[in-house]
Write a protein that holds these residues in place. Sequence first.
Motif, PDB file in Angstrom:
ATOM      1  N   CYS A 183      -0.717  -2.374   5.059  1.00 19.68           N
ATOM      2  CA  CYS A 183      -0.726  -3.791   4.648  1.00 19.68           C
ATOM      3  C   CYS A 183       0.356  -4.650   5.288  1.00 19.68           C
ATOM      4  N   CYS A 213       5.741  -4.409   3.795  1.00 20.35           N
ATOM      5  CA  CYS A 213       7.075  -3.798   3.884  1.00 20.35           C
ATOM      6  C   CYS A 213       7.725  -3.986   5.256  1.00 20.35           C
ATOM      7  N   CYS A 271       7.794   1.410   4.913  1.00 20.39           N
ATOM      8  CA  CYS A 271       7.280   2.471   4.029  1.00 20.39           C
ATOM      9  C   CYS A 271       7.025   3.767   4.796  1.00 20.39           C
ATOM     10  N   CYS A 316       0.809  -1.220   0.000  1.00 22.73           N
ATOM     11  CA  CYS A 316       0.000   0.000   0.000  1.00 22.73           C
ATOM     12  C   CYS A 316       0.845   1.276   0.000  1.00 22.73           C
TER      13      CYS A 316
HETATM   14  S1  FES Z   1       2.347  -0.983   5.151  1.00 25.53           S
HETATM   15 FE1  FES Z   1       1.818  -1.405   3.067  1.00 25.53          FE
HETATM   16  S2  FES Z   1       3.685  -1.025   1.993  1.00 25.53           S
HETATM   17 FE2  FES Z   1       4.120  -0.462   4.023  1.00 25.53          FE
END
Ligand code: FES
Length: 160
Positions: free
Chosen positions: A44, A47, A59, A39
Amino acid sequence: MNIEFILNGKPVQAQAPADTSLLAFLRDTLGLTGTKEGCGIGECGACSVLLDGRLINSCLTLAAQASGRQVVTIEGLCNPDGGPSDLQQAFIHYGAVQCGFCIPGMVLAGEALLSANSRPSRIEIREAIAGNLCRCTGYQQIVDAIQATAAHRQEKIQHG
Ligand code: FES
Ligand code: FES
């Protein structure tokens, strides 16, 4: 700016703009693509990496925030012989890997949990992976894999 930290046990150093995320630094500057971008806004968990042992979304973290600290990515979790770790093997064994996109983050979430709680309940495992979304597996097999690894590690401690 100059960014230096310990990555998977080894020092790394590179130049990057001050607003570079840790995710972009790992993937684009250092070429470690095991950490995934889903995301890009902290929702999500694809990462996820460990920063001084704590699970974080790379991220949402600046590379500069890692300066002087310890970062562990999925590439750092293999066995000394380069093969998959016990937790990674359990993911394979229990069918917890489908498309695989969430798996590096899931495995790191599992490791973060097991290093803090060696005997987690299924509810505690569910809570520990709550920030990591998986579109494929329904989570059951992921919980099975983490629970089985916890039991296996306990057995190893007890029986040597
Ligand atoms: S929490 Fe989704 S890419 Fe970092
Ligand atoms: S295995 Fe596909 S998103 Fe989890």
